[in-house]
Each structure stands twice: as structure tokens, then as C-alpha cells.
Design a protein around this motif. Structure first.
Motif, PDB file in Angstrom:
ATOM      1  N   GLU A  92      61.382  71.801 -89.594  1.00 32.89           N
ATOM      2  CA  GLU A  92      62.560  71.279 -88.893  1.00 32.89           C
ATOM      3  C   GLU A  92      62.383  69.825 -88.471  1.00 32.89           C
ATOM      4  O   GLU A  92      63.330  69.044 -88.478  1.00 32.89           O
ATOM      5  CB  GLU A  92      62.852  72.135 -87.662  1.00 32.89           C
ATOM      6  N   ALA A  93      61.164  69.479 -88.081  1.00 32.70           N
ATOM      7  CA  ALA A  93      60.915  68.127 -87.580  1.00 32.70           C
ATOM      8  C   ALA A  93      61.135  67.063 -88.652  1.00 32.70           C
ATOM      9  O   ALA A  93      61.264  65.881 -88.337  1.00 32.70           O
ATOM     10  CB  ALA A  93      59.486  68.027 -87.045  1.00 32.70           C
TER      11      ALA A  93
ATOM     12  N   PRO B  44      64.367  61.969 -90.565  1.00 30.85           N
ATOM     13  CA  PRO B  44      64.567  61.070 -89.423  1.00 30.85           C
ATOM     14  C   PRO B  44      63.441  60.031 -89.316  1.00 30.85           C
ATOM     15  O   PRO B  44      62.400  60.181 -89.955  1.00 30.85           O
ATOM     16  CB  PRO B  44      64.556  62.028 -88.224  1.00 30.85           C
ATOM     17  N   LEU B 144      57.958  69.215 -79.655  1.00 29.68           N
ATOM     18  CA  LEU B 144      57.706  68.102 -80.570  1.00 29.68           C
ATOM     19  C   LEU B 144      58.259  68.382 -81.961  1.00 29.68           C
ATOM     20  O   LEU B 144      58.754  67.486 -82.638  1.00 29.68           O
ATOM     21  CB  LEU B 144      56.201  67.885 -80.715  1.00 29.68           C
ATOM     22  N   PHE B 145      58.152  69.647 -82.368  1.00 32.87           N
ATOM     23  CA  PHE B 145      58.479  69.983 -83.751  1.00 32.87           C
ATOM     24  C   PHE B 145      59.803  70.722 -83.895  1.00 32.87           C
ATOM     25  O   PHE B 145      60.142  71.178 -84.982  1.00 32.87           O
ATOM     26  CB  PHE B 145      57.336  70.797 -84.365  1.00 32.87           C
ATOM     27  N   ALA B 147      63.836  71.129 -84.128  1.00 29.43           N
ATOM     28  CA  ALA B 147      64.940  70.300 -84.608  1.00 29.43           C
ATOM     29  C   ALA B 147      65.879  69.957 -83.464  1.00 29.43           C
ATOM     30  O   ALA B 147      66.386  68.849 -83.364  1.00 29.43           O
ATOM     31  CB  ALA B 147      65.695  71.020 -85.711  1.00 29.43           C
TER      32      ALA B 147
END
Lengths: 131, 164
Positions: A92-93, B44, B144-145, B147
Motif C-alpha cells: 500500500e505504501a 507517491p 508508516l506503511f 495507505a
């Protein structure tokens, strides 16, 4: 997942699309490389349209769901017939909010990103309009 | 630290010269030197790429860029710190990595050093302490990870249980 796919490479960008999304390929010869190349689009490694088509993007094909009459240019196009691919979800990140990439496969020891031609074109066109 | 005060360890990480935050030590697993990550298109700005680690690929991100205290990274990553996290209590442990310029440092922290979380870190931090005069947010690795950091900023168990 098993099926027919096409791997399209543009520099470090490697996309895997369903074969039915990708039109017949044709090669651009030297005579057209230096032209303005109206009707041809090339993508950067970030999947955004480039102002000029690099010389090495010499394989052109239309993409289903893309703008009418536009051929997209690649360094490499490889058809994967009846291939078994294991799709992994993209963490997701690493997913952009408007990104057409949600998963990847391992191809030749490196990730190649799964999408549909319509989604890739939609992202590229939106990026071009937004720039 | 006085002998009657309860202390806990924290792993301090520093990046970009002046970015400093801390992580619960049991979430920090491994340092990878000179990590090489596969770039992800349309990702991103804080995304560095997919890092190959222990036979799988995990996200490598830039925490400073994520919270906006630094721009997108333009220099090569010196270290990747592999982290463990859980998205919900009882969920499987997942892994991700953050980019660092320096090796982490372990310090002891006590309640007396608690301070307010700087505004830019509030979506990620579970608390904050002062370390050598610098407010040092303790980061929830799951946030942190995630979405959707806004959706995950409510209190809930997000870090894996300490390993025996």
C-alpha cells in the motif's frame, strides 16, 4: 493466473497487460525517428508522456481504451502466450492514489507491473493534462 | 535517568541531517546496506521502491518525505532499516523498510522526557520524548506503511508483540 499477456518495456518501466488490450505492433524505421511523430506517444519510467519520443522507443502499438489513432512506443514488446504468472499485491505504501498499478509479477528476476491498457492510458493522459 | 524511574528502549533514527524520530526496538529487524530497490511507476513521492528481502519484495519508503519534513530523496539510499508491523491485532506480521543516512542508535527513555508530538508527525506518532533537546516522535510502524494514515491514526494495537 494463466493466460496471454504482453510485456511492454520503456526504459526501466515494465508493464504486463492482457494480450487483448494490445494492438498489432509495428516498427518505426529511421525515417520517422527524427520526426515530430504526431500520433505516437512514449512513456517515461514514471508512466507519464514524454515531450519527445526517444530513439530507442521504436516499437509502436495501439492500446485498447486509449486515445483514438495514437500508437504507444516501447523499447521492447514481448508476447507471453499461455503463461502462468503469480501476481503479488503492491504494498500500500507504494501505491499512488490515482495509480493504475496495484500488483506485479516476477519476470526475469525483476518486478513487472500489472495493469490494463485503458488504465495506463487514462493515467498517462491525466498526467499530461495536469502537467 | 534515576534508578527508581521506569525506562524503555527506543531506536533513534536520523536522516537528512536534521530529521530524527524513534521506533520501538522490537519492530526493527535488520539493516540492509546500499539497498537497491526496483522503482514503482506512479508511486507517491515518499516511495523509493520494492526492496528484495528474504525471498520477497517489501516497500522501501522515505519517512521524512512521507511526513513532509523533507522533499523527495535525490541521493542514493545508504541504509534500509527493515521493520515489522501489524495492521490489526492478531493480523499477520508484515514487513517494510525505511531509508536512512545513518545507522540507528538505541537509547533509554523515561516518562520524564515526554513532550508534545510535533504537528507534522501527529498522524504517525504514538508519543514523543526529548532527546538532546530535540523532540523525537516514536513512530507507529503500521501507520508508516498504511495507505490511509488518517484511518489508521486512531489508537489500536499496531506493533507486533516483542519477540522472546
Amino acid at each position: 493466473m494463466r493466460g496471454n499477456y504482453v510485456m511492454l518495456r520503456a526504459g526501466g518501466l515494465r508493464l504486463v497487460l492482457p494480450q487483448e488490450d494490445v494492438g498489432a505492433a509495428h516498427y518505426l524505421d529511421g525515417a520517422t525517428v527524427e520526426d515530430d511523430c504526431a500520433g505516437y506517444e512514449a512513456l517515461s519510467e514514471d508512466m507519464k508522456p514524454m515531450p519527445k519520443r526517444p530513439r530507442e522507443r521504436f516499437i509502436a502499438c495501439e492500446l485498447r481504451g486509449g486515445p483514438e489513432g495514437v500508437a504507444w512506443c516501447w523499447d521492447e514488446l514481448r508476447v507471453l502466450i499461455d503463461v502462468e504468472l503469480a501476481a503479488f499485491p503492491l504494498p500500500e505504501a507504494l501505491q499512488g492514489a490515482d495509480s493504475p498499478i496495484r500488483s506485479y509479477v516476477e519476470l526475469d528476476g525483476a518486478p513487472a507491473f500489472l495493469s490494463s491498457a485503458a488504465d495506463v492510458c487514462r493515467y498517462a493522459v491525466a498526467a499530461e493534462l495536469g502537467s | 535517568v534515576k534508578s527508581d524511574q521506569v525506562t524503555a528502549s527506543a531506536r533513534i533514527v536520523r536522516d537528512r541531517g536534521n530529521v530524527q524520530f524513534a521506533l520501538p526496538p522490537h519492530t526493527t529487524l535488520e539493516i540492509v546496506e546500499h539497498p537497491r530497490a526496483a522503482r514503482v511507476p506512479a508511486a507517491p513521492a515518499h516511495a523509493i521502491g520494492l526492496l528484495e528481502w528474504q525471498g520477497r519484495r517489501i516497500a522501501l519508503i522515505d519517512a521524512a518525505a512521507l511526513v513532509g519534513v523533507a522533499g523527495a530523496r535525490t541521493h542514493a539510499v545508504r541504509y534500509a532499516l527493515v521493520l515489522a508491523f501489524q495492521c490489526a491485532a492478531g493480523a499477520a506480521i508484515e514487513h517494510g523498510a525505511i531509508a536512512l543516512d545513518e545507522l540507528p542508535e538505541t537509547v533509554d527513555v523515561d516518562d520524564a522526557s515526554a513532550c508534545d508530538v510535533p504537528a507534522e508527525w501527529r498522524a504517525l506518532a504514538i508519543s514523543c520524548f526529548a532527546c538532546e533537546g530535540t523532540a523525537t516522535p516514536i513512530i507507529d510502524t503500521a501507520r508508516l506503511f498504511a495507505a490511509d494514515r488518517a484511518a489508521t491514526s486512531s489508537p489500536r494495537p499496531t506493533t507486533p508483540s516483542p519477540r522472546p
